[in-house]
Write a protein that holds these residues in place. Structure first.
Motif, PDB file in Angstrom:
ATOM      1  N   THR A   1       2.914  -5.293 -11.186  1.00  0.00           N
ATOM      2  CA  THR A   1       3.381  -4.423 -10.107  1.00  0.00           C
ATOM      3  C   THR A   1       4.717  -3.750 -10.428  1.00  0.00           C
ATOM      4  OG1 THR A   1       4.369  -6.317  -8.988  1.00  0.00           O
ATOM      5  CG2 THR A   1       2.156  -5.653  -8.291  1.00  0.00           C
TER       6      THR A   1
ATOM      7  N   THR B   1       0.632   1.107 -11.049  1.00  0.00           N
ATOM      8  CA  THR B   1      -0.029  -0.058 -10.455  1.00  0.00           C
ATOM      9  C   THR B   1       0.549  -0.351  -9.076  1.00  0.00           C
ATOM     10  OG1 THR B   1      -0.441  -0.970 -12.642  1.00  0.00           O
ATOM     11  CG2 THR B   1      -0.594  -2.496 -10.794  1.00  0.00           C
ATOM     12  N   ALA B   2       1.864  -0.241  -8.943  1.00  0.00           N
ATOM     13  CA  ALA B   2       2.504  -0.459  -7.643  1.00  0.00           C
ATOM     14  C   ALA B   2       1.999   0.550  -6.610  1.00  0.00           C
ATOM     15  CB  ALA B   2       4.017  -0.380  -7.784  1.00  0.00           C
ATOM     16  N   ALA B   3       1.850   1.799  -7.018  1.00  0.00           N
ATOM     17  CA  ALA B   3       1.330   2.823  -6.111  1.00  0.00           C
ATOM     18  C   ALA B   3      -0.106   2.510  -5.710  1.00  0.00           C
ATOM     19  CB  ALA B   3       1.417   4.195  -6.774  1.00  0.00           C
TER      20      ALA B   3
ATOM     21  N   ILE C   1      -1.500  -0.495  -5.542  1.00  0.00           N
ATOM     22  CA  ILE C   1      -1.463  -1.641  -4.628  1.00  0.00           C
ATOM     23  C   ILE C   1      -1.076  -1.185  -3.220  1.00  0.00           C
ATOM     24  CG2 ILE C   1      -0.311  -3.840  -4.112  1.00  0.00           C
ATOM     25  CD1 ILE C   1      -2.237  -4.069  -6.435  1.00  0.00           C
ATOM     26  N   ARG C   2      -0.096  -0.285  -3.131  1.00  0.00           N
ATOM     27  CA  ARG C   2       0.289   0.245  -1.817  1.00  0.00           C
ATOM     28  C   ARG C   2      -0.871   1.007  -1.177  1.00  0.00           C
ATOM     29  NH1 ARG C   2       5.117   1.116  -4.527  1.00  0.00           N
ATOM     30  NH2 ARG C   2       4.602   3.293  -4.970  1.00  0.00           N
ATOM     31  N   ALA C   3      -1.582   1.803  -1.969  1.00  0.00           N
ATOM     32  CA  ALA C   3      -2.727   2.555  -1.443  1.00  0.00           C
ATOM     33  C   ALA C   3      -3.841   1.607  -1.001  1.00  0.00           C
ATOM     34  CB  ALA C   3      -3.238   3.536  -2.491  1.00  0.00           C
TER      35      ALA C   3
ATOM     36  N   ARG D   1      -3.425  -1.457   0.151  1.00  0.00           N
ATOM     37  CA  ARG D   1      -2.981  -2.059   1.414  1.00  0.00           C
ATOM     38  C   ARG D   1      -3.101  -1.072   2.568  1.00  0.00           C
ATOM     39  NH1 ARG D   1       2.186  -5.161  -1.059  1.00  0.00           N
ATOM     40  NH2 ARG D   1       1.042  -6.928  -1.927  1.00  0.00           N
ATOM     41  N   THR D   2      -2.814   0.197   2.312  1.00  0.00           N
ATOM     42  CA  THR D   2      -2.964   1.221   3.342  1.00  0.00           C
ATOM     43  C   THR D   2      -4.430   1.345   3.758  1.00  0.00           C
ATOM     44  OG1 THR D   2      -1.059   2.433   2.493  1.00  0.00           O
ATOM     45  CG2 THR D   2      -2.590   3.665   3.884  1.00  0.00           C
TER      46      THR D   2
ATOM     47  N   GLN E   1      -5.344  -1.578   5.918  1.00  0.00           N
ATOM     48  CA  GLN E   1      -4.804  -1.397   7.272  1.00  0.00           C
ATOM     49  C   GLN E   1      -5.629  -0.377   8.049  1.00  0.00           C
ATOM     50  OE1 GLN E   1      -2.462  -3.082   8.886  1.00  0.00           O
ATOM     51  NE2 GLN E   1      -2.775  -1.829  10.692  1.00  0.00           N
TER      52      GLN E   1
ATOM     53  N   PHE F   1      -6.794   5.550  -2.278  1.00  0.00           N
ATOM     54  CA  PHE F   1      -6.901   4.332  -3.083  1.00  0.00           C
ATOM     55  C   PHE F   1      -7.685   4.624  -4.357  1.00  0.00           C
ATOM     56  CE2 PHE F   1      -9.166  -0.039  -3.286  1.00  0.00           C
ATOM     57  CZ  PHE F   1      -8.342  -0.477  -4.303  1.00  0.00           C
TER      58      PHE F   1
ATOM     59  N   THR G   1      -5.459   6.693  -6.742  1.00  0.00           N
ATOM     60  CA  THR G   1      -4.370   5.936  -7.366  1.00  0.00           C
ATOM     61  C   THR G   1      -4.909   4.887  -8.338  1.00  0.00           C
ATOM     62  OG1 THR G   1      -4.246   4.429  -5.466  1.00  0.00           O
ATOM     63  CG2 THR G   1      -2.722   6.300  -5.498  1.00  0.00           C
TER      64      THR G   1
END
Length: 144
Positions: free
Chosen positions: A96, A101-103, A105-107, A109-110, A113, A130, A133
């Motif tokens: 991460t 990769t961090a982007a 992971i955020r996508a 999680r979005t 949600q 997602f 990314t």
């Protein structure tokens, strides 16, 4: 049509044509099809019962398609986490600290949600982000 629209249609037809029995309008069958599609989509997506009851039949099917795509993307990403060979070949996919990769992971999680919110349009756009990314992260990690 959403369940509320079906009920309004049925009530309007009963009043307009002074019907004593609304059974011939097909509204009851339409509501049953919509409710069954909602239940199936909720079970498939792992949502609480009643989360998708306000959606139309088309909206429910679109939500189901987005949920299926979301699960495929999560499976694709999870392979980098659990397969030792992929971990060795593409360590950036699990790191991460790597910006792509961090982007991703955020996508992800979005998208998770948005799935729980039950809004089809938001969920579809979150899943598309997602997917994008994840593809970018794979390219940045050197995945062929």
């Amino acid at each position: 049509m959403a369940p509320e629209e079906i009920r309004v249609y049925e009530n309007n037809m009963v009043l307009q044509h002074r019907l004593k029995d609304a059974g011939g309008l097909g509204a009851t069958q339409a509501l049953q099809r919509q409710l069954e599609a909602s239940r199936t989509a909720e079970e498939t997506a792992g949502l609480a019962a009643g989360s998708l009851t306000g959606l139309s039949l088309v909206g429910t099917r679109a939500f189901s398609a987005a949920a299926a795509r979301h699960e495929l993307l999560k499976s694709r990403w999870l392979a980098y986490e659990v397969d030792p060979q992929l971990q060795f070949d593409f360590p950036a996919m699990s790191d991460t600290a790597f910006p792509a990769t961090a982007a991703m992971i955020r996508a992800m999680r979005t998208a998770d949600q948005a799935k729980s919110e039950g809004n089809t349009a938001n969920y579809q756009s979150a899943v598309a982000a997602f997917c994008e990314t994840l593809t970018v992260a794979e390219a940045a990690a050197g995945v062929p």
